[in-house]
Design a protein around this motif. Structure first.
Motif, mmCIF file in Angstrom:
data_model
loop_
_atom_site.group_PDB
_atom_site.id
_atom_site.type_symbol
_atom_site.label_atom_id
_atom_site.label_comp_id
_atom_site.label_asym_id
_atom_site.label_seq_id
_atom_site.Cartn_x
_atom_site.Cartn_y
_atom_site.Cartn_z
ATOM 1 N N LYS B 275 -0.528 5.862 -3.581
ATOM 2 C CA LYS B 275 -0.523 4.502 -4.346
ATOM 3 C C LYS B 275 -0.170 3.293 -3.116
ATOM 4 N N GLU B 276 0.839 3.564 -2.492
ATOM 5 C CA GLU B 276 1.236 2.420 -1.563
ATOM 6 C C GLU B 276 0.117 2.224 -0.497
ATOM 7 N N VAL B 277 -0.301 3.335 0.239
ATOM 8 C CA VAL B 277 -1.168 3.145 1.266
ATOM 9 C C VAL B 277 -2.725 2.630 0.600
ATOM 10 N N MET B 278 -3.158 2.918 -0.426
ATOM 11 C CA MET B 278 -4.327 2.563 -1.292
ATOM 12 C C MET B 278 -3.943 0.910 -1.487
ATOM 13 N N SER B 279 -3.050 0.543 -2.107
ATOM 14 C CA SER B 279 -2.814 -0.905 -2.262
ATOM 15 C C SER B 279 -2.664 -1.738 -1.192
ATOM 16 N N CYS B 280 -1.925 -1.035 -0.148
ATOM 17 C CA CYS B 280 -1.656 -1.848 0.903
ATOM 18 C C CYS B 280 -3.140 -2.136 1.920
ATOM 19 N N ALA B 281 -3.962 -1.047 2.016
ATOM 20 C CA ALA B 281 -5.068 -1.103 2.805
ATOM 21 C C ALA B 281 -5.878 -2.276 2.026
ATOM 22 N N VAL B 282 -6.297 -2.419 0.753
ATOM 23 C CA VAL B 282 -6.849 -3.350 0.307
ATOM 24 C C VAL B 282 -6.290 -4.955 0.462
ATOM 25 N N PHE B 283 -4.948 -4.648 0.347
ATOM 26 C CA PHE B 283 -4.445 -5.766 0.568
ATOM 27 C C PHE B 283 -4.601 -6.446 1.933
ATOM 28 N N ALA B 284 -4.445 -5.519 2.863
ATOM 29 C CA ALA B 284 -4.797 -6.103 4.375
ATOM 30 C C ALA B 284 -6.185 -6.625 4.555
ATOM 31 N N VAL B 285 -7.030 -6.050 3.833
ATOM 32 C CA VAL B 285 -8.364 -6.500 3.852
ATOM 33 C C VAL B 285 -8.547 -7.802 3.250
ATOM 34 N N CYS B 286 -7.943 -7.991 2.257
ATOM 35 C CA CYS B 286 -7.932 -9.147 1.271
ATOM 36 C C CYS B 286 -7.157 -10.346 2.235
#
Lengths: 411, 375
Positions: B275-286
């Motif tokens: 969960k953390e890696v997924m939301s962190c990855a999308v957050f980084a791109v955003c």
């Protein structure tokens, strides 16, 4: 000395060039905060009514006892000052939750009241918080639901025990009537539970009211983070010019002093821009601070000079961080993490009284803590020698450290 | 082409990691997280209560156990009433709860009469929201003992069973006593509320780190602008500058992603890896897309720098870091940390963040085209 003065004047001119843009950004920050505060007040969010947690109730609300319970909470119970229960459909609740209008949604399962009446308690009311992850609000909600559970289960226990006694005595036919009587007595006692305590309020004592505490905290936070606004002054800096100045007889310490004084003027200009709307708001009575009530802007105007030493210390801190960071980009990030971190530990966001003892002590030792103690004492008109010393020591430490970093760079 | 991008990316990484200031900035975030995470294990509360309970009284003992079970208040046990009052007068405590020496008798008497009357003296510096909640906690701690006395009094007086002994009444009560909570907190992703074991002192750390992360993205954009001015990207065609800026920003944010995940773990607010890696990855791109759009709108490093403080003020006010206000939804939707913080237990916000990112990239691409054609 002449060259040092000339360098200071050159820095002053550089800062003056930045001033219009900086004032505009200050106004933008003040406007953001002002509009935000005005809208909150207009929507009644700061009024006692608006500070309640708005909770959507969905599910099986058809039971008359449950309806009575919701009405009692809304109309008679002390908790009506903290929570507002709004019956709605699942779809309405989902939409309101998405729009951010609800604090949480409570789902009442089918047959909840039967489960309570028969003492099974196997149906749980689930509540879904709007907040992404656990925070202070969800923890408060947890306490409130624990309180509600205790009141219900203890009342149930009393009623079932009474019913068991009657059954054991062979008086089963009286159970219905006696249950109603005891039920009503317990409901009345639950509603009156606030009466267990006899409250004595001593007044403010020597502390600040929460309003003045956050008022000071907001100003400190602005000062602590104003380095972000003034970062433009540090764009395009390089060591070559500092080396050249050294060759012309302006040493690291004098360079720093000249640059720092010019930077300080920028910080003070920002502070004055912030103080204008605050003074206006206090003068007109838009901002209510209990300690200054009915006195207009006069106490605030007397308080503003107290902020100057704090501004000088924060300016020295920011100046040191920009110097130590070696580059504008790292400087900005250091400003941010140090500013927010120090602000949090020193109680600019939550009152420091909320924190564990060691964390509170650490927060007080930091420059942000020294500033808070100094200005909060200043707001009450009694600054101690220790508070002056702490601010002065931190100011000197940052100036000396900055000069050392510069000296190392240009030696 | 991918090879070139990779080489450029690695060169940027090397350049960044050679800077002491950058490493210092990266180290400060986990240091803050670990420090607060460690210190928050000590007792803390939204209000401090000086507590005086008489020794040897059974009801006082029960109430004390129930109160100390509550996690949101901090209690200072006092030896006598005077000490409790002094703690409030000196500001050591926000309130004092002083119980009478004959607490059990008082509760029994009130239970018999089925009336609520004061059994505890509450001394407060000033009424406040935490103390209102505190009084509710106090009432709920007294209520179990009181409701038992009401039952006992009712059985003896109303049912006319005066001959029943205390032991008999207690035995019947205990045999039917209802326990447990009627409520269960759930997150939108069905995770139970008690799955997370951290205090309110740790809770804002994720938000603070999210704001820090957004500023890493903004700093990367500022860095790219400085490089552009120095002519580092002179050989890159104007139409490719957007991609070059994404690569430069990605170099910054990759390091920051590792630090963000590590800091969340150290702070104690970590959920689970997937969960953390997924939301962190999308957050980084955003964040990457957001920072670059802002860079293109501001055009000069000075103007971009001027936006930082207003932006920070907006993030602190609108994102659920310290408070969660149900207003200004439109403003919240513009801020990447808001999506990230909401997405921890709600995957819907990950999708919304991804859609927002696509919009940001498309707007950036259009703006890039307009800007390069007007040059």
């Amino acid at each position: 000395m002449k060259q040092t003065a000339a360098y200071f004047l050159a820095q002053l001119k550089r800062a003056a060039r930045l001033l219009p843009g900086q004032i505009l950004a200050d106004i933008a920050v003040c406007s953001c905060v002002g509009v935000f505060a005005c809208l909150l007040i207009a929507q009644g969010a700061l009024a006692a009514e608006g500070t309640r947690y708005r909770i959507g109730m969905v599910g099986d609300l058809s039971d008359s006892y449950l309806g009575f319970g919701i009405a009692a909470v809304q109309e008679m119970d002390d908790s009506r000052f903290m929570i507002e229960l709004v019956p709605m459909s699942e779809q309405e609740a989902e939409a309101a939750l998405r729009r951010g209008e609800l604090y949480a949604v409570m789902r009442v399962p089918e047959g909840l009241m039967e489960s309570i009446v028969y003492g099974e308690n196997d149906k749980l009311v689930t509540y879904t918080a709007a907040q992404g992850q656990q925070g202070l609000g969800t923890m408060v909600m947890g306490e409130i639901t624990d309180i509600a559970s205790t009141l219900v289960t203890c009342s149930q226990s009393a009623i079932y025990a009474m019913q068991r006694v009657l059954a054991d005595q062979g008086r089963g036919d009286e159970i219905g009537w006696e249950t109603d009587k005891l039920n009503l007595a317990l409901i009345q006692m639950v509603l009156d539970r606030g009466g267990f305590g006899e409250v004595e309020v001593l007044g403010y004592g020597d502390g600040l009211s929460l309003e003045l505490y956050y008022f000071c905290g907001m100003i400190f936070l602005f000062l602590l983070l104003s380095g972000l606004l003034n970062s433009a002054l540090f764009v395009h800096r390089n060591s070559a010019f500092s080396c050249f100045l050294k060759a012309r007889g302006v040493g690291a310490f004098w360079q720093i002093l000249g640059e720092y004084l010019a930077y300080l003027l920028l910080v003070l200009a920002g502070l004055l821009v912030l103080c204008l709307p605050l003074g206006f708001g206090l003068g007109r009575g838009y901002l209510g601070i209990p300690e200054w009530e009915g006195m207009g802007a006069a106490p605030f105007l007397a308080f503003v000079p107290v902020l100057f030493p704090v501004a000088a210390m924060f300016a020295a801190l920011q100046f040191f961080l920009f110097e130590a960071a070696d580059g504008i980009v790292n400087g900005i990030l250091l400003q941010l993490i140090c500013g927010i971190g120090m602000g949090y530990l020193s109680g600019y966001f939550y009152p420091s009284a909320f924190f564990p003892e060691k964390m509170r002590m650490l927060g007080e030792l930091l420059p942000s803590g020294a500033a808070a103690r100094f200005a909060q004492a200043g707001a009450l008109g009694k600054i101690s020698a220790a508070a002056w010393t702490a601010v002065f020591v931190w100011l000197s430490v940052f100036i000396v450290l900055t000069a050392l970093v510069r000296w190392r760079r240009i030696r | 082409m991918p090879g070139q991008i990779f080489v450029r990316f690695m060169l940027l990484q090397k350049r960044l990691l050679k800077k002491g200031g950058f490493l210092l900035m990266l180290c400060l975030a986990p240091l803050l997280a670990a420090g607060v995470g460690r210190l928050s294990t000590e007792p803390a509360g939204i209000a401090t209560i000086a507590l005086y309970l008489p020794e040897g009284d059974a009801s006082a003992q029960e109430i004390s156990e129930r109160l100390l079970d509550s996690g949101i208040l901090r209690y200072l046990p006092c030896g006598d009433e005077e000490e409790a009052r002094t703690q409030v007068e000196t500001g050591e405590a926000d309130a004092a709860w002083i119980f009478p020496e004959d607490l059990s008798e008082r509760l029994e008497e009130l239970g018999d009469k089925r009336r609520v009357r004061p059994v505890v003296t509450v001394v407060e510096r000033k009424d406040s929201v935490p103390l209102i909640l505190g009084r509710e906690i106090l009432s709920s701690a007294i209520y179990p003992s009181f409701s038992y006395q009401v039952y006992a009094g009712y059985v003896r007086d109303e049912l006319g069973l005066e001959e029943m002994t205390d032991e008999e009444l207690r035995r019947v009560y205990d045999s039917v006593a209802v326990e447990g909570s009627l409520f269960q907190m759930m997150y939108p992703d069905e995770t139970p509320g008690n799955a997370e074991d951290f205090t309110y002192v740790q809770a804002p750390l994720r938000g603070i780190l999210a704001v820090w992360f957004t500023f890493v993205g903004l700093a990367a954009a500022l860095w790219f602008m400085q490089d552009e001015e120095r002519g580092v990207y002179g050989r890159v065609p104007a139409t490719k500058h957007l991609w070059a800026s994404y690569i430069a920003g990605a170099a910054f944010l990759l390091d920051a992603v590792v630090v963000l995940l590590l800091s969340c773990k150290l702070a104690g607010v970590f959920t689970d890896w997937k969960k953390e890696v997924m939301s962190c990855a999308v957050f980084a791109v955003c964040v990457l897309a957001f920072a670059n759009l802002l860079r293109m709108l501001c055009r000069t490093p000075r103007r971009l720098g001027m936006t930082f403080l207003p932006l920070l003020a907006a993030m602190l006010a609108l994102c659920p870091i310290f408070l969660n206000l149900p207003y200004f939804k439109a403003g919240k939707l513009l801020l990447p940390p808001w999506y990230y913080l909401q997405s921890v237990h709600n995957t819907r916000y990950i999708y919304e963040m991804a859609i927002y990112t696509v919009i940001l990239v498309l707007v950036s691409a259009v703006l890039q085209r307009v800007q390069s054609s007007s040059r």
